[in-house]
Write an enzyme that holds these catalytic residues in place. Structure first.
Site, short mmCIF file in Angstrom:
data_model
loop_
_atom_site.label_atom_id
_atom_site.label_comp_id
_atom_site.label_asym_id
_atom_site.label_seq_id
_atom_site.Cartn_x
_atom_site.Cartn_y
_atom_site.Cartn_z
N CYS A 46 0.84 -1.21 0.00
CA CYS A 46 0.00 0.00 0.00
C CYS A 46 0.86 1.25 0.00
O CYS A 46 0.53 2.25 -0.64
CB CYS A 46 -0.92 0.02 1.22
SG CYS A 46 -2.00 -1.42 1.34
C1 BEZ Z 1 0.55 -4.62 1.81
O1 BEZ Z 1 0.09 -3.54 1.47
O2 BEZ Z 1 1.74 -4.85 1.71
C2 BEZ Z 1 -0.34 -5.71 2.30
C3 BEZ Z 1 -1.50 -5.40 2.98
C4 BEZ Z 1 -2.29 -6.43 3.46
C5 BEZ Z 1 -1.93 -7.74 3.23
C6 BEZ Z 1 -0.77 -8.04 2.52
C7 BEZ Z 1 0.04 -7.02 2.06
#
Ligand code: BEZ
Length: 213
Positions: A46
């Site tokens: 994210c």
């Molecule tokens: C991420 O943004 O890296 C992420 C968020 C939730 C689950 C897995 C990865």
């Protein structure tokens, strides 16, 4: 939960965001919009996504598209995380992040997929036209960051095909030939497409990009 289909009016809502409280429709105004959810603040993928969107702001502006991110985290979390995004992605976040703690918008837009995660939003994308109608939906899992070049490409296609009787073929990009829609007769082509066309098959007619060159 509601299922949102192409052509539906984008549901309206009010929300707290990192740029103040908004009424979503009023905030969109006459612009196109992208509403996209991410699972959670302070997560690696994210962080790269929101940094990327920040860097693409000028491209969205050029296309008259406003962008808003959303997760079920609160404003304190969003604002703290923005510092990390700016630091690690070398950006200054320049669009609102919706704090959907009560999941109101997430439920309206069906962004929580319980068999993927019972509490967090998946990576939903809604492209909304200036008429507030939903033009495109895409859903990615938490594990896969989005390709924002593809979003720009799709918006170029959506905006072109909204105003010309063309569709865009596989892997099309701005400047490539377009497909003349089947409802246009060959007799109508000279008027509509003065640059001419190539008939590969009676149902597959290509014409240069109408707005370029
Ligand atoms: C991420 O943004 O890296 C992420 C968020 C939730 C689950 C897995 C990865």
């Amino acid at each position: 939960m509601s299922t949102i289909r192409l052509g539906d009016e984008a549901p309206n809502f009010t929300a707290k965001t990192t740029e103040g409280e908004i009424n979503f429709h009023n905030w969109l105004g006459e612009s196109w919009g992208i509403l996209f959810s991410h699972p959670a603040d302070y997560t690696p993928v994210c962080t790269t996504e929101l940094g990327t969107v920040t860097k693409y702001k000028a491209e969205f502006d050029k296309r008259n598209v406003k962008v808003a991110a959303l997760s079920v985290d609160g404003l304190v979390s969003h604002n703290g995380w923005i510092n990390d995004i700016n630091e690690t992605q070398n950006t200054t976040v320049n669009f609102p992040i919706i704090a959907d703690e009560d999941k109101k918008a997430a439920i309206l837009y069906d962004m929580i997929h319980p068999n993927a995660d019972s509490k967090l939003t998946v990576r939903s994308v809604f492209v909304i036209g200036a008429d507030k109608k939903v033009k495109l939906t895409i859903t990615y899992p938490a594990s896969t960051g989005r390709n924002f070049d593809e979003l720009l490409r799709v918006i170029d296609s959506l905006q072109l095909t909204a105003y010309h009787k063309v569709a865009t073929p596989a892997n099309w990009n701005v400047g490539d030939d377009c497909v003349i829609v089947p409802s246009v007769t060959n007799d109508e082509i000279p008027n509509l497409f003065p640059k001419g066309y190539t008939e590969v098959k009676s149902y597959l007619r290509l014409t240069p990009h109408p707005n370029l060159g």
